[in-house]
Write a protein that holds these residues in place. Structure first.
Motif, PDB file in Angstrom:
ATOM      1  N   TYR A   1     -12.129   4.276  11.553  1.00 49.22           N
ATOM      2  CA  TYR A   1     -11.517   3.222  10.749  1.00 49.22           C
ATOM      3  C   TYR A   1     -10.160   2.835  11.330  1.00 49.22           C
ATOM      4  O   TYR A   1      -9.348   3.689  11.646  1.00 49.22           O
ATOM      5  CB  TYR A   1     -11.359   3.720   9.312  1.00 49.22           C
ATOM      6  CG  TYR A   1     -10.705   2.733   8.389  1.00 49.22           C
ATOM      7  CD1 TYR A   1     -11.305   1.512   8.123  1.00 49.22           C
ATOM      8  CD2 TYR A   1      -9.495   3.019   7.769  1.00 49.22           C
ATOM      9  CE1 TYR A   1     -10.711   0.598   7.274  1.00 49.22           C
ATOM     10  CE2 TYR A   1      -8.896   2.116   6.913  1.00 49.22           C
ATOM     11  CZ  TYR A   1      -9.504   0.907   6.670  1.00 49.22           C
ATOM     12  OH  TYR A   1      -8.911   0.007   5.831  1.00 49.22           O
TER      13      TYR A   1
ATOM     14  N   ARG B   1       3.148   2.237  16.190  1.00 49.24           N
ATOM     15  CA  ARG B   1       3.627   2.843  14.936  1.00 49.24           C
ATOM     16  C   ARG B   1       2.934   4.142  14.550  1.00 49.24           C
ATOM     17  O   ARG B   1       3.510   4.956  13.844  1.00 49.24           O
ATOM     18  CB  ARG B   1       3.538   1.847  13.780  1.00 49.24           C
ATOM     19  CG  ARG B   1       2.143   1.301  13.522  1.00 49.24           C
ATOM     20  CD  ARG B   1       2.109   0.402  12.288  1.00 49.24           C
ATOM     21  NE  ARG B   1       1.709   1.130  11.097  1.00 49.24           N
ATOM     22  CZ  ARG B   1       2.040   0.779   9.868  1.00 49.24           C
ATOM     23  NH1 ARG B   1       2.807  -0.269   9.650  1.00 49.24           N
ATOM     24  NH2 ARG B   1       1.627   1.472   8.846  1.00 49.24           N
TER      25      ARG B   1
ATOM     26  N   ASP C   1       4.424   5.639   5.747  1.00 50.44           N
ATOM     27  CA  ASP C   1       3.418   4.680   5.301  1.00 50.44           C
ATOM     28  C   ASP C   1       2.075   4.998   5.962  1.00 50.44           C
ATOM     29  O   ASP C   1       1.971   5.913   6.770  1.00 50.44           O
ATOM     30  CB  ASP C   1       3.884   3.257   5.602  1.00 50.44           C
ATOM     31  CG  ASP C   1       5.077   2.853   4.725  1.00 50.44           C
ATOM     32  OD1 ASP C   1       5.073   3.227   3.537  1.00 50.44           O
ATOM     33  OD2 ASP C   1       6.001   2.188   5.227  1.00 50.44           O
ATOM     34  N   HIS C   2       1.079   4.210   5.609  1.00 50.67           N
ATOM     35  CA  HIS C   2      -0.285   4.481   6.082  1.00 50.67           C
ATOM     36  C   HIS C   2      -0.363   4.350   7.607  1.00 50.67           C
ATOM     37  O   HIS C   2       0.100   3.367   8.162  1.00 50.67           O
ATOM     38  CB  HIS C   2      -1.277   3.501   5.459  1.00 50.67           C
ATOM     39  CG  HIS C   2      -1.278   3.542   3.963  1.00 50.67           C
ATOM     40  ND1 HIS C   2      -2.148   2.819   3.200  1.00 50.67           N
ATOM     41  CD2 HIS C   2      -0.535   4.247   3.089  1.00 50.67           C
ATOM     42  CE1 HIS C   2      -1.925   3.048   1.926  1.00 50.67           C
ATOM     43  NE2 HIS C   2      -0.934   3.921   1.826  1.00 50.67           N
TER      44      HIS C   2
ATOM     45  N   LYS D   1      -6.639  -1.884   8.847  1.00 48.59           N
ATOM     46  CA  LYS D   1      -6.241  -2.353   7.516  1.00 48.59           C
ATOM     47  C   LYS D   1      -5.572  -1.255   6.721  1.00 48.59           C
ATOM     48  O   LYS D   1      -4.882  -1.496   5.750  1.00 48.59           O
ATOM     49  CB  LYS D   1      -7.440  -2.926   6.757  1.00 48.59           C
ATOM     50  CG  LYS D   1      -7.733  -4.351   7.200  1.00 48.59           C
ATOM     51  CD  LYS D   1      -7.869  -5.322   6.044  1.00 48.59           C
ATOM     52  CE  LYS D   1      -7.836  -6.748   6.555  1.00 48.59           C
ATOM     53  NZ  LYS D   1      -8.693  -7.652   5.786  1.00 48.59           N
ATOM     54  N   ARG D   2      -5.825  -0.003   7.104  1.00 46.16           N
ATOM     55  CA  ARG D   2      -5.115   1.139   6.527  1.00 46.16           C
ATOM     56  C   ARG D   2      -5.225   1.174   5.004  1.00 46.16           C
ATOM     57  O   ARG D   2      -4.258   1.469   4.300  1.00 46.16           O
ATOM     58  CB  ARG D   2      -3.648   1.140   6.964  1.00 46.16           C
ATOM     59  CG  ARG D   2      -3.477   1.211   8.493  1.00 46.16           C
ATOM     60  CD  ARG D   2      -2.030   1.176   8.910  1.00 46.16           C
ATOM     61  NE  ARG D   2      -1.842   1.302  10.354  1.00 46.16           N
ATOM     62  CZ  ARG D   2      -1.871   0.290  11.206  1.00 46.16           C
ATOM     63  NH1 ARG D   2      -2.098  -0.941  10.779  1.00 46.16           N
ATOM     64  NH2 ARG D   2      -1.686   0.495  12.488  1.00 46.16           N
ATOM     65  N   SER D   3      -6.400   0.838   4.499  1.00 38.95           N
ATOM     66  CA  SER D   3      -6.652   0.923   3.056  1.00 38.95           C
ATOM     67  C   SER D   3      -7.163   2.315   2.737  1.00 38.95           C
ATOM     68  O   SER D   3      -8.108   2.791   3.344  1.00 38.95           O
ATOM     69  CB  SER D   3      -7.701  -0.124   2.658  1.00 38.95           C
ATOM     70  OG  SER D   3      -8.413   0.301   1.518  1.00 38.95           O
TER      71      SER D   3
ATOM     72  N   ASN E   1       9.755   6.023   6.919  1.00 38.64           N
ATOM     73  CA  ASN E   1      10.026   4.685   6.384  1.00 38.64           C
ATOM     74  C   ASN E   1      11.386   4.670   5.695  1.00 38.64           C
ATOM     75  O   ASN E   1      12.133   5.655   5.750  1.00 38.64           O
ATOM     76  CB  ASN E   1       8.891   4.213   5.471  1.00 38.64           C
ATOM     77  CG  ASN E   1       8.833   4.996   4.163  1.00 38.64           C
ATOM     78  OD1 ASN E   1       9.748   5.735   3.807  1.00 38.64           O
ATOM     79  ND2 ASN E   1       7.747   4.824   3.438  1.00 38.64           N
ATOM     80  N   GLY E   2      11.697   3.577   5.044  1.00 36.16           N
ATOM     81  CA  GLY E   2      13.024   3.425   4.467  1.00 36.16           C
ATOM     82  C   GLY E   2      13.252   4.168   3.170  1.00 36.16           C
ATOM     83  O   GLY E   2      14.319   4.079   2.572  1.00 36.16           O
ATOM     84  N   THR E   3      12.239   4.897   2.707  1.00 31.96           N
ATOM     85  CA  THR E   3      12.401   5.590   1.437  1.00 31.96           C
ATOM     86  C   THR E   3      12.108   7.080   1.590  1.00 31.96           C
ATOM     87  O   THR E   3      11.638   7.727   0.664  1.00 31.96           O
ATOM     88  CB  THR E   3      11.492   4.975   0.353  1.00 31.96           C
ATOM     89  OG1 THR E   3      10.149   4.920   0.846  1.00 31.96           O
ATOM     90  CG2 THR E   3      11.930   3.566   0.016  1.00 31.96           C
TER      91      THR E   3
ATOM     92  N   HIS F   1       4.703   8.127   0.207  1.00 31.50           N
ATOM     93  CA  HIS F   1       5.531   7.002   0.669  1.00 31.50           C
ATOM     94  C   HIS F   1       7.019   7.263   0.459  1.00 31.50           C
ATOM     95  O   HIS F   1       7.852   6.612   1.067  1.00 31.50           O
ATOM     96  CB  HIS F   1       5.167   5.729  -0.106  1.00 31.50           C
ATOM     97  CG  HIS F   1       3.871   5.103   0.321  1.00 31.50           C
ATOM     98  ND1 HIS F   1       3.758   4.336   1.445  1.00 31.50           N
ATOM     99  CD2 HIS F   1       2.644   5.127  -0.234  1.00 31.50           C
ATOM    100  CE1 HIS F   1       2.507   3.898   1.574  1.00 31.50           C
ATOM    101  NE2 HIS F   1       1.811   4.380   0.560  1.00 31.50           N
TER     102      HIS F   1
END
Lengths: 458, 406
Positions: free
Chosen positions: B113, B361, B326-327, B116-118, B320-322, B273
């Motif tokens: 897969y 990434r 992320d995925h 789309k990283r869903s 990430n910024g928090t 996240h």
């Protein structure tokens, strides 16, 4: 295949009832849903400002309990904090009673079904503190007013709801080149909400977006955040400077303007129309809906730019919506509420129930049926596939509920023969009629009827 | 009772649509019958576990540059697995397994897969095992397809445990799904009448038949032997917050110590996240406890067991910024058990320079996660390579044997 009053209330409403006459046409069902929430005054639901206030109070009390630990003041703060938590938990349970009451009181009940459908579409979970009990406010604030209004208004209301912003991490996201990130380089963008907004809430996972669109949309959304004690606010220093490009269109401007524009554009996108149309058809009609039905509803969505009253009319006017086969199975809350309704329970009887009883007859049994109320594992919403709800242990939970709960709740059970007629009409499946007669007790016969596929399907 | 049970077994197997070869009519049914002696447990971590944090490539010169010091690393001493990888400190309880050769990892691995990283599609691909085809929902899960082709299996051979359906084991092949905290109390008469009213509705009929069968099985089982009780007590000692519920774990090991050969369940909450430094350690400690509960509860059966821990994809290489991730794409999987050849981190390392990253990434996948699952099935159950490449994981090239098992 055309309008059938029995199918109308089971497939599109709250279910059969000895107290309410069946509808005579589609227009009356739609009119009822468009009339708003007549029980709002009698069954007030939790208010968002109260949740925000409770959250802030808990923060203050926790601060006192921490800073002055060991003192009487700290103990008093802890007691006060526990009282708020208890009150919030009770309020959340009481709200479930309010939903069931609405499903008992409404003659047809399409409106409540739509509230549940859209609450699942915009699934959230309260993050921490008092907010964990405030999930229901998303339905009250963002969904209820718009179920027969415009999709873009509903979507925008969810975008502005603090529990959504917290749940999908928007509240903490800041642009990588924002003023905040310049001062605090560890802060930056979080793309979680942007992704789910595209994938789940609007275009659908097969929609025409890329990773770059996710990123750029996340940048458009910067600035939108949550302030404790206040709610949703716009914070300029979080914003990513400059214009962003989402699905080929540039967005820029002051404060909320570009956010509102991109949300309205996403709401009106044809891919959103196709996504929503399919979800509606799957939820209300069949896990494998007639493609002509989906196309008809999607076309209406696009033509009317998401006028949900017109979209629902399109769904209900299409012959495929009235197929005889009952392909779908009721969701757990719908199953419990429609059971109480068909047994003849009234809203007034529901009003007499205390919080513990509501917990025992509705919320806790739902867990065994696979639905942990307001505590989803992820934002994808309740499953639509019937196989997800009719698993061995879920069917066992439904059987247990049907056999035991109505009596324990003190409901006067109807005569089994009368309930059979109410549920299945004069042409009941012969094995169901046989089973009702062969039961060892009236209680068991009622349980069998409620546990039967005839009643659980719609 | 026995007759009744056998009749139910026949019903469920026949209704589940299994082939004639697997029908109990042709294969005599006994409680202990199972096609294999080995056990496989598949744990799905839902939400995408950060493989770069769980198994840290501290020997990669570019790793430190991706960190802010708090997320992956921090003050705690890294637990060096070899001279390149270090284990997240929250997994320290698993170090004895590593030292005993009962724990391995595969890194830089993913399903096919992409992009789309869903979560939901990612899990679908992981559980369907059918490659990158997510047009519509897949028909069945890869463990279920194993049940469709393996001879002599019945519903109790493979168990999904929990309140939700597990797509990985769902399909036409026989299997069981149960949440051990569910009871079912109806009179024998009501049970017969329910069978009658469900008879013409396969969805309700199959689910209810299985519910009655499982409840009957649990009631009918003899008390566990003293030896098994002692193992269960040990299990209770290692159980705790954040891991598989002790009652559920007890159910899983009881099944596996009886006729069940495959068990699968999921653990949620890996979508870190935000503030990963605070949220991920709890999950990892819970995972470690879960594995230790299985080892303790399985007792002598542990030596015949292989546990696969898989997640839908990895997370972004950068923070990430928090304070989270992320995925992403590639991540890590974990293998444990007395049957495995442990003490190794498998997989070709793709590097962490920007040019090495997938789309600049994510960690680049260097091997299909299905290859590890496929080689495990081959070694544990003797499933043929052609069945693995055509039936379980269509389109997979098994590739070189990573020699996962002893």
């Amino acid at each position: 295949m055309s309008f059938d009053p029995h199918i109308a209330v089971t497939r599109f409403g709250a279910g059969l009832s000895p107290h309410h006459a069946l509808p005579s046409d589609v227009a009356s069902i739609l009119a009822e849903a468009a009339a708003g929430d007549p029980l709002a005054a009698r069954w007030p639901l939790m208010k968002l400002q109260d949740v925000i206030k409770a959250d802030e109070d808990i923060r203050v009390l926790s601060g006192i309990a921490h800073k002055k630990r060991g003192t009487e003041e700290a103990d008093a703060a802890k007691t006060a904090r526990k009282a708020i938590f208890d009150a919030m938990r009770d309020a959340e349970t009481y709200d479930i009673g309010g939903l069931v009451a609405r499903m008992l009181a409404q003659p047809y009940g399409l409106g409540e079904r739509l509230v549940q459908f859209w609450s699942s579409h915009f699934t959230v979970r309260g993050r921490g503190g008092a907010l964990q009990y405030g999930v229901g406010t998303l339905a009250s604030v963002a969904i209820r007013p718009h179920i027969m209004g415009r999709f873009e208004d509903m979507l925008l209301a969810t975008v502005m709801h603090p529990i959504m912003l917290l749940y999908l991490d928007q509240a903490q996201s800041v642009g990588d080149n924002s003023r905040t990130a310049k001062l605090r380089p560890e802060r930056g963008l979080n793309e979680n909400y942007a992704r789910e907004l595209l994938e789940l809430h609007t275009l659908g996972v097969d929609g025409p977006y890329t990773q770059d669109d996710v990123r750029e949309l996340a940048e458009v959304l910067t600035g939108l955040t949550f302030q404790r004690g206040e709610g949703t606010i716009f914070r300029e220093i979080y914003t990513e400077p400059g214009a962003e490009t989402v699905l080929g269109k540039r967005y820029y401007g002051e404060e909320l303007a570009p956010i509102k524009t991109v949300v309205r554009d996403l709401a009106a996108h044809p891919a959103t129309g196709a996504h929503i149309a399919r979800k509606l058809a799957v939820h209300f009609v069949s896990d494998t809906p007639d493609e002509a039905l989906v196309a008809h509803v999607a076309a209406r969505f696009v033509e009317t730019q998401g006028d949900l009253a017109a979209v629902m009319a399109a769904l209900l006017e299409h012959p495929a919506a009235w197929k005889i086969e009952r392909d779908n199975v009721k969701w757990p809350l719908e199953y419990i509420a429609s059971s109480l309704r068909v047994l003849g329970m009234t809203e007034a009887q529901m009003a007499a129930a205390n919080v513990r009883q509501i917990d025992k007859i509705v919320r806790r049994p739902m867990v065994g049926m696979g639905h942990v109320w307001q505590r989803p594992n992820d934002p994808s919403g309740l499953e639509e596939e019937d196989e997800s709800w009719i698993t061995p242990q879920a069917v066992a939970s439904r059987i247990n509920w049907a056999m035991n709960m109505p009596r324990r709740f003190g409901i006067q059970l109807p005569e089994p023969a009368e309930l059979l007629l109410r549920i299945a009409g004069p042409s009941a499946p012969p094995e169901l009629a046989f089973a009702v007669n062969a039961s060892e007790s009236a209680r068991e016969a009622v349980g069998l009827l409620l546990a039967s596929p005839t009643f659980q399907r719609r | 009772m026995t007759t009744d049970l056998n009749r139910r077994r026949f019903l469920i197997s026949a209704l589940a649509g299994c082939s004639a070869a697997a029908s109990p009519i042709l294969t005599p049914v006994t409680m202990a019958s199972a096609p294999w002696d080995n056990r496989v447990v598949v744990i799905i971590l839902r939400g995408a576990m950060d493989g770069l944090d769980a198994v840290r490539p501290v020997g990669d010169p570019d790793f430190a540059g991706l960190q802010d010091g708090k997320l992956r690393g921090g003050e705690e001493e890294p637990l060096m697995l070899d001279n390149f990888f270090a284990l997240h400190p929250a997994l320290s309880d698993l170090m004895p397994l590593w030292q005993a050769g009962e724990l391995s990892f595969a890194h830089a691995t993913s399903t096919p897969y992409r992009d789309k990283r869903s979560h939901f599609d990612g899990q679908m691909v992981l559980e369907a095992g059918s490659g990158n085809d997510v047009d519509g929902r897949p028909r069945d899960g890869w463990l279920n397809r194993l049940m469709q082709i393996a001879p002599g299996v019945e519903a109790s051979t493979a168990f999904a445990v929990g309140r939700s359906r597990m797509a990985i084991l769902d399909g036409e092949g026989p299997y069981s799904l149960w949440e051990p905290r569910t009871g079912l109390n109806v009179s024998p008469q009501a049970e017969r009448l329910l069978e009658l009213i469900y008879h013409d509705d396969p969805l309700f009929r199959d689910a209810a038949t299985q519910a009655f069968e499982i409840v009957g099985d649990i009631d009918a089982e003899p008390d566990p032997s003293d030896e098994m009780s002692a193992d269960m007590n040990m299990m209770a000692e290692v159980s705790g917050n954040g891991s598989l519920n002790a009652e559920v774990a007890k159910f899983v090991v009881e099944r596996l110590r009886n006729e069940t050969r495959i068990a699968t369940f999921s653990i949620n909450g890996w979508d870190t996240h935000v503030r990963q430094g605070q949220t991920l350690p709890n999950r990892l400690r819970g995972l470690a406890r879960t594995i230790l509960m299985l080892k303790a509860g399985l007792g002598p059966v542990w030596s015949k067991t292989s546990v696969l821990v898989m997640t839908e994809f990895g997370r972004t290489a950068r923070i990430n910024g928090t304070g989270g991730t992320d995925h992403g794409t590639a991540g890590a999987m974990l293998m444990a058990g007395g049957a495995i050849r442990g003490g190794r981190v498998l997989g070709d390392w793709p590097g962490l320079r920007v040019a090495d990253l997938y789309q600049g990434r994510d960690l680049l996948p260097t091997r299909d996660i299905r290859a590890y699952a496929g080689w495990t099935m081959r070694g544990m159950f003797g499933t043929s390579s052609s069945d693995i490449e055509r039936v379980l994981f269509p389109g997979l090239e098994l590739g070189a044997d990573p020699r996962l098992l002893l």
